[in-house]
Design an enzyme around this catalytic site. Structure first.
Site, short mmCIF file in Angstrom:
data_model
loop_
_atom_site.label_atom_id
_atom_site.label_comp_id
_atom_site.label_asym_id
_atom_site.label_seq_id
_atom_site.Cartn_x
_atom_site.Cartn_y
_atom_site.Cartn_z
N SER A 42 60.51 119.23 -10.51
CA SER A 42 61.70 118.61 -11.87
C SER A 42 61.34 118.78 -13.38
O SER A 42 60.94 117.29 -12.63
CB SER A 42 62.36 118.21 -10.89
OG SER A 42 63.18 118.66 -9.89
N ARG A 95 58.23 125.41 -4.89
CA ARG A 95 57.80 124.29 -3.85
C ARG A 95 58.51 124.36 -3.18
O ARG A 95 59.63 124.52 -3.29
CB ARG A 95 57.51 122.85 -4.56
CG ARG A 95 57.82 121.43 -3.75
CD ARG A 95 57.94 120.54 -4.59
NE ARG A 95 56.45 119.79 -4.80
CZ ARG A 95 55.97 119.67 -6.03
NH1 ARG A 95 56.87 119.22 -6.87
NH2 ARG A 95 54.54 119.27 -5.80
N HIS A 97 60.33 122.20 -0.14
CA HIS A 97 60.54 120.98 -0.35
C HIS A 97 60.76 120.45 1.86
O HIS A 97 61.49 121.40 2.36
CB HIS A 97 62.25 120.18 -0.50
CG HIS A 97 61.46 119.31 -1.89
ND1 HIS A 97 61.87 120.81 -3.10
CD2 HIS A 97 60.77 119.16 -2.82
CE1 HIS A 97 61.23 120.70 -3.88
NE2 HIS A 97 60.96 119.49 -4.32
N GLU A 196 67.37 107.47 -2.86
CA GLU A 196 68.28 106.18 -2.16
C GLU A 196 69.04 105.10 -2.44
O GLU A 196 69.86 105.38 -3.59
CB GLU A 196 66.60 105.17 -2.62
CG GLU A 196 65.22 106.10 -2.03
CD GLU A 196 64.45 107.20 -2.98
OE1 GLU A 196 65.39 107.69 -4.41
OE2 GLU A 196 64.35 108.22 -2.67
N SER A 215 58.62 115.02 -2.71
CA SER A 215 57.56 115.70 -3.04
C SER A 215 56.43 115.60 -2.36
O SER A 215 56.38 114.23 -2.49
CB SER A 215 58.08 116.93 -3.74
OG SER A 215 57.78 116.32 -4.60
N ASN A 238 64.95 109.19 -14.30
CA ASN A 238 65.77 108.35 -13.56
C ASN A 238 64.83 107.43 -13.40
O ASN A 238 63.82 107.39 -12.74
CB ASN A 238 66.88 109.21 -12.81
CG ASN A 238 66.18 109.44 -11.80
OD1 ASN A 238 65.47 110.80 -11.13
ND2 ASN A 238 66.38 108.67 -10.78
I1 8IG Z 1 63.57 113.89 -10.43
O1 8IG Z 1 65.51 108.24 -7.57
C1 8IG Z 1 64.11 112.48 -8.63
N1 8IG Z 1 63.90 112.70 -7.30
N2 8IG Z 1 64.08 110.31 -4.03
N3 8IG Z 1 65.13 109.97 -5.81
C2 8IG Z 1 63.88 110.47 -4.57
N4 8IG Z 1 63.83 111.24 -5.34
C3 8IG Z 1 64.16 111.73 -7.37
C4 8IG Z 1 64.57 111.51 -7.78
C5 8IG Z 1 65.12 109.46 -7.69
N5 8IG Z 1 64.85 111.46 -9.29
#
Ligand code: 8IG
Length: 275
Positions: A42, A95, A97, A196, A215, A238
């Protein structure tokens, strides 16, 4: 035949399906041997454009064991790119997942295919949540080590693989020669696809995590089993839940990736050229 049947056919080993995929890629690309496998996560979708010249592009769905991507922002082709110095990279824009539920064989298939094509180095990128307040969205971080909370392994049977230095110190040194300011962190893989809870993010922090994602760890293990040296780079898109005041959205993830695009593209191109 459904694509999943490739993986459930008991007569087929993961390695023999990877050989089949490799043969298809050789025939379609007219390239016999590859040097580098590059997985774009991503936010990294466009980051391969500076690496070199695309000499072949094959829709994932046309290669045995691969399937078209399920998520917006995850490209669906396998590209062959020739770098200025003549190295050949297999760029996996699609990919699989673990959370897709296709099983660990599907997750590991890209790495096994790249290894079957001769690739000795795997560069795994991802977008992830950051646990370190100083890391703003758009910050690239080298993966130093991981904690795999999926409860799964891509390895089958009594395959005891040493994961000391899974994320190669040698390759991290090369990345640091290009950008000495790149921080390093421990990547914690949750199964997803939900993000989460704040309590889970706190747990990840307490057990030694710096990054949370969905991943990379299973692919890294599969790559190591297949004999490849692994470099992992996360893009913090983020702050993880509870670390920042605002809730998470997939749009935020895509926006952070787009904003960081030029910088991480250059970083990736420079790293690949020196591998
Ligand atoms: I882009 O905050 C992305 N992928 N587990 N947590 C998890 N996967 C993510 C996050 C995140 N941001």
């Amino acid at each position: 035949m459904n694509i999943n049947d490739h993986f459930s056919a008991s007569s087929q080993t993961p390695q023999s399906l990877a050989e089949q995929a490799a043969q298809t890629i050789r025939e379609r690309s007219r390239i016999e041997s590859y040097d580098i496998a590059l997985v774009l996560g991503s936010g990294w979708g466009k980051a391969a454009d500076l690496i070199g010249e695309t000499v072949s592009e094959i829709p994932a769905g046309e290669i045995p064991g691969f399937s078209a991507p399920a998520v917006a922002g995850h490209g669906g082709t396998l590209r062959s790119i020739r770098t200025p110095s003549g190295k050949i990279a297999l760029v996996l824009g699609s990919r699989t997942h673990y959370y897709e539920g296709k099983g660990v064989r599907a997750v590991a298939h890209g790495m096994r295919t790249a290894a079957a094509l001769g690739a000795q180095t795997a560069v795994l990128t991802n977008g992830c949540g950051g646990l370190v307040k100083e890391w703003k969205p758009g910050q690239p971080v080298l993966i130093r080590d991981h904690i795999n909370l999926t409860g799964a392994s891509p390895l089958e049977g009594a395959t005891f693989i040493d994961l000391t230095d899974l994320y190669s110190q040698r390759l991290r040194n090369i990345a640091h020669q290009i950008d000495p300011t790149l921080p390093e962190g421990v990547y914690v893989q949750f199964r997803g696809p939900h993000y989460e809870t704040p309590a889970e993010v706190q747990m990840a922090k307490i057990i030694g995590g710096d990054l949370v994602g969905m991943s990379t760890t299973l692919e890294a293990i599969a790559a190591r089993e297949a004999g490849m040296e692994v470099l992992g780079i996360s893009l913090v898109t983020n702050l993880a839940a509870g670390i920042s005041a605002t809730p998470l959205s997939h749009e935020e993830v895509l926006a952070a990736g787009a904003a960081a695009g030029p910088q991480i593209s250059q970083l990736l191109a420079q790293i690949v050229e020196r591998l």
